[in-house]
Design a protein around this motif. Structure first.
Motif, PDB file in Angstrom:
ATOM      1  N   GLU A   1       0.836  -1.207   0.000  1.00  0.00           N
ATOM      2  CA  GLU A   1       0.000   0.000   0.000  1.00  0.00           C
ATOM      3  C   GLU A   1       0.870   1.256   0.000  1.00  0.00           C
ATOM      4  OE1 GLU A   1      -3.195   0.589  -0.305  1.00  0.00           O
ATOM      5  OE2 GLU A   1      -3.733  -1.536  -0.467  1.00  0.00           O
ATOM      6  N   THR A   2       1.916   1.243   0.837  1.00  0.00           N
ATOM      7  CA  THR A   2       2.820   2.385   0.905  1.00  0.00           C
ATOM      8  C   THR A   2       3.529   2.603  -0.424  1.00  0.00           C
ATOM      9  OG1 THR A   2       3.218   1.889   3.241  1.00  0.00           O
ATOM     10  CG2 THR A   2       4.741   3.403   2.184  1.00  0.00           C
ATOM     11  N   VAL A   3       3.895   1.508  -1.081  1.00  0.00           N
ATOM     12  CA  VAL A   3       4.583   1.605  -2.364  1.00  0.00           C
ATOM     13  C   VAL A   3       3.671   2.223  -3.426  1.00  0.00           C
ATOM     14  CG1 VAL A   3       5.607   0.284  -4.256  1.00  0.00           C
ATOM     15  CG2 VAL A   3       6.201  -0.255  -1.889  1.00  0.00           C
ATOM     16  N   VAL A   4       2.423   1.788  -3.474  1.00  0.00           N
ATOM     17  CA  VAL A   4       1.484   2.358  -4.446  1.00  0.00           C
ATOM     18  C   VAL A   4       1.332   3.860  -4.223  1.00  0.00           C
ATOM     19  CG1 VAL A   4      -0.945   2.400  -5.165  1.00  0.00           C
ATOM     20  CG2 VAL A   4       0.238   0.221  -4.906  1.00  0.00           C
ATOM     21  N   GLU A   5       1.247   4.265  -2.962  1.00  0.00           N
ATOM     22  CA  GLU A   5       1.150   5.691  -2.647  1.00  0.00           C
ATOM     23  C   GLU A   5       2.418   6.435  -3.084  1.00  0.00           C
ATOM     24  OE1 GLU A   5       0.443   5.850   1.531  1.00  0.00           O
ATOM     25  OE2 GLU A   5      -1.512   4.848   1.395  1.00  0.00           O
ATOM     26  N   GLY A   6       3.577   5.847  -2.813  1.00  0.00           N
ATOM     27  CA  GLY A   6       4.841   6.487  -3.177  1.00  0.00           C
ATOM     28  C   GLY A   6       5.022   6.614  -4.674  1.00  0.00           C
ATOM     29  N   VAL A   7       4.612   5.581  -5.409  1.00  0.00           N
ATOM     30  CA  VAL A   7       4.717   5.609  -6.870  1.00  0.00           C
ATOM     31  C   VAL A   7       3.761   6.653  -7.444  1.00  0.00           C
ATOM     32  CG1 VAL A   7       4.237   4.289  -8.961  1.00  0.00           C
ATOM     33  CG2 VAL A   7       5.579   3.257  -7.120  1.00  0.00           C
ATOM     34  N   ALA A   8       2.571   6.761  -6.870  1.00  0.00           N
ATOM     35  CA  ALA A   8       1.620   7.772  -7.331  1.00  0.00           C
ATOM     36  C   ALA A   8       2.200   9.176  -7.187  1.00  0.00           C
ATOM     37  CB  ALA A   8       0.310   7.650  -6.560  1.00  0.00           C
ATOM     38  N   GLN A   9       2.975   9.376  -6.113  1.00  0.00           N
ATOM     39  CA  GLN A   9       3.606  10.676  -5.867  1.00  0.00           C
ATOM     40  C   GLN A   9       4.972  10.793  -6.542  1.00  0.00           C
ATOM     41  OE1 GLN A   9       3.729  10.905  -1.584  1.00  0.00           O
ATOM     42  NE2 GLN A   9       1.507  10.734  -1.382  1.00  0.00           N
ATOM     43  N   GLU A  10       5.449   9.667  -7.090  1.00  0.00           N
ATOM     44  CA  GLU A  10       6.770   9.595  -7.731  1.00  0.00           C
ATOM     45  C   GLU A  10       7.871  10.048  -6.771  1.00  0.00           C
ATOM     46  OE1 GLU A  10       6.331  11.711 -11.447  1.00  0.00           O
ATOM     47  OE2 GLU A  10       5.144  10.080 -12.327  1.00  0.00           O
ATOM     48  N   SER A  11       7.753   9.597  -5.524  1.00  0.00           N
ATOM     49  CA  SER A  11       8.748   9.918  -4.503  1.00  0.00           C
ATOM     50  C   SER A  11       9.992   9.060  -4.684  1.00  0.00           C
ATOM     51  CB  SER A  11       8.173   9.658  -3.106  1.00  0.00           C
ATOM     52  OG  SER A  11       6.995  10.388  -2.904  1.00  0.00           O
ATOM     53  N   PHE A  12      11.162   9.647  -4.545  1.00  0.00           N
ATOM     54  CA  PHE A  12      12.379   8.857  -4.664  1.00  0.00           C
ATOM     55  C   PHE A  12      12.485   7.869  -3.511  1.00  0.00           C
ATOM     56  CE2 PHE A  12      16.863   8.001  -3.735  1.00  0.00           C
ATOM     57  CZ  PHE A  12      17.249   7.427  -4.940  1.00  0.00           C
ATOM     58  N   LEU A  13      12.360   8.340  -2.278  1.00  0.00           N
ATOM     59  CA  LEU A  13      12.413   7.461  -1.118  1.00  0.00           C
ATOM     60  C   LEU A  13      11.003   7.059  -0.707  1.00  0.00           C
ATOM     61  CD1 LEU A  13      15.052   8.786   1.456  1.00  0.00           C
ATOM     62  CD2 LEU A  13      15.184   6.742   0.024  1.00  0.00           C
ATOM     63  N   ILE A  14      10.760   5.752  -0.630  1.00  0.00           N
ATOM     64  CA  ILE A  14       9.502   5.232  -0.118  1.00  0.00           C
ATOM     65  C   ILE A  14       9.815   4.549   1.206  1.00  0.00           C
ATOM     66  CG2 ILE A  14       7.599   3.628  -0.507  1.00  0.00           C
ATOM     67  CD1 ILE A  14       7.920   4.090  -3.499  1.00  0.00           C
ATOM     68  N   LEU A  15       9.264   5.089   2.284  1.00  0.00           N
ATOM     69  CA  LEU A  15       9.583   4.625   3.629  1.00  0.00           C
ATOM     70  C   LEU A  15       8.334   4.016   4.279  1.00  0.00           C
ATOM     71  CD1 LEU A  15      11.681   7.701   4.862  1.00  0.00           C
ATOM     72  CD2 LEU A  15      12.511   5.598   3.776  1.00  0.00           C
ATOM     73  N   PRO A  16       8.159   2.704   4.167  1.00  0.00           N
ATOM     74  CA  PRO A  16       6.996   2.055   4.779  1.00  0.00           C
ATOM     75  C   PRO A  16       6.957   2.210   6.299  1.00  0.00           C
ATOM     76  CG  PRO A  16       7.974   0.632   3.120  1.00  0.00           C
ATOM     77  CD  PRO A  16       8.929   1.756   3.341  1.00  0.00           C
ATOM     78  N   HIS A  17       8.125   2.395   6.923  1.00  0.00           N
ATOM     79  CA  HIS A  17       8.197   2.662   8.365  1.00  0.00           C
ATOM     80  C   HIS A  17       8.535   4.146   8.545  1.00  0.00           C
ATOM     81  CE1 HIS A  17       8.875  -1.701   8.144  1.00  0.00           C
ATOM     82  NE2 HIS A  17       8.425  -1.760   9.377  1.00  0.00           N
ATOM     83  N   ALA A  18       7.568   4.901   9.013  1.00  0.00           N
ATOM     84  CA  ALA A  18       7.721   6.358   9.074  1.00  0.00           C
ATOM     85  C   ALA A  18       8.889   6.804   9.942  1.00  0.00           C
ATOM     86  CB  ALA A  18       6.430   6.994   9.584  1.00  0.00           C
TER      87      ALA A  18
END
Length: 271
Positions: free
Chosen positions: A211-228
């Motif tokens: 879920e976190t990855v899908v959100e990060g890809v939608a935002q095209e974020s370089f760093l995707i951090l599933p643990h905040a």
């Protein structure tokens, strides 16, 4: 990136995080190719999402090239290559005690497999003016994994390669994201592969990560951090490197005192 109708390759996709990503991407409407050393498991995962299952050894460049070619023949040009395959083998004693074979395998899976993927898809992506490289690193690539220097060093290298691609090819329309989780309830940590979950603080399910990855890809974020909290740890490390190293030494001592080793399957339950 909108994943609908996009062609996506996921390596190490038969189980665990890879399978969760495959299922989640398919839910978004993507055409997913599940690549794995275990061809039978890859096909089983792919069949459940109307995808394509392919045998692939990511340490062999010829296999990666063949994977991309087969994907193009079946679904068309590759829009996203997700380099997810990984290994974590630990170290017998001191930080350089792992064998050359272990270091070599970590390097091949965590670094060269990403290079092979980029070589296979970047020319076409650059020509089309669009494409996405989604690369699995780890919080160990930003911080460090106690008890596994080979894992930590190669995950750092994976992050460095991703940065280079983003810097060099951002102007060509190429997007890059690096996934950097801490502990995920997968077989690597001794959890059952199907429906894995944990009540332990900080251990998330593969589905939560996806879920976190899908959100990060939608935002095209370089760093995707599933643990905040990883973002806070990065700030602590960069603000005072010596203090951070001291804190990590204390954490390692606590782990060794309590369980007698830095075995990954047991260690994550204490941190």
């Amino acid at each position: 990136m909108d994943l609908k109708n996009k062609t996506i390759i996921i390596t190490g996709g038969a189980r665990g995080i890879g399978a969760a990503l495959a299922i989640r991407f398919a839910k978004e409407g993507a055409k997913v190719v599940v690549a794995d050393l275990d061809e039978g498991a890859a096909r089983a995962t792919a069949a459940a999402i109307d995808g394509l299952g392919v045998a692939c050894d990511v340490t062999k460049e010829a296999d990666v090239q063949a994977l991309v070619k087969q994907t193009e023949q079946h679904f068309g040009p590759v829009d996203m290559f997700c380099s997810n395959a990984g290994v974590c083998l630990g170290e017998p004693s001191h930080s350089a005690s792992a064998s050359n074979d272990t270091w070599g395998l970590c390097w091949d899976v965590h670094v060269m497999a990403h290079v092979y993927a980029a070589r296979a898809v970047l020319p076409g992506m650059i020509e089309r003016g669009s494409g996405y490289l989604l690369q699995m690193s780890s919080a160990a690539g930003l911080l460090s994994q106690i008890g596994d220097a080979a894992y930590s060093a190669t995950k750092h290298a994976a992050l460095g390669f991703a940065e280079s691609v983003a810097i060099t090819h951002g102007g060509d329309g190429i997007k890059v994201s690096v996934i950097c989780p801490q502990y995920v309830a997968t077989p690597m940590l001794g959890y059952a592969d199907k429906g894995a979950s944990s009540d332990l603080p900080g251990v998330i399910t593969p589905e939560a990560l996806a879920e976190t990855v899908v959100e990060g890809v939608a935002q095209e974020s370089f760093l995707i951090l599933p643990h905040a909290d990883v973002a806070q740890f990065i700030q602590f490390k960069s603000a005072n490197y010596d203090k951070w190293l001291g804190a990590m030494r204390k954490l390692r001592s606590k782990i060794v005192d309590e369980i007698g080793s830095t075995d990954l399957e047991t260690m994550h339950k204490l941190v």
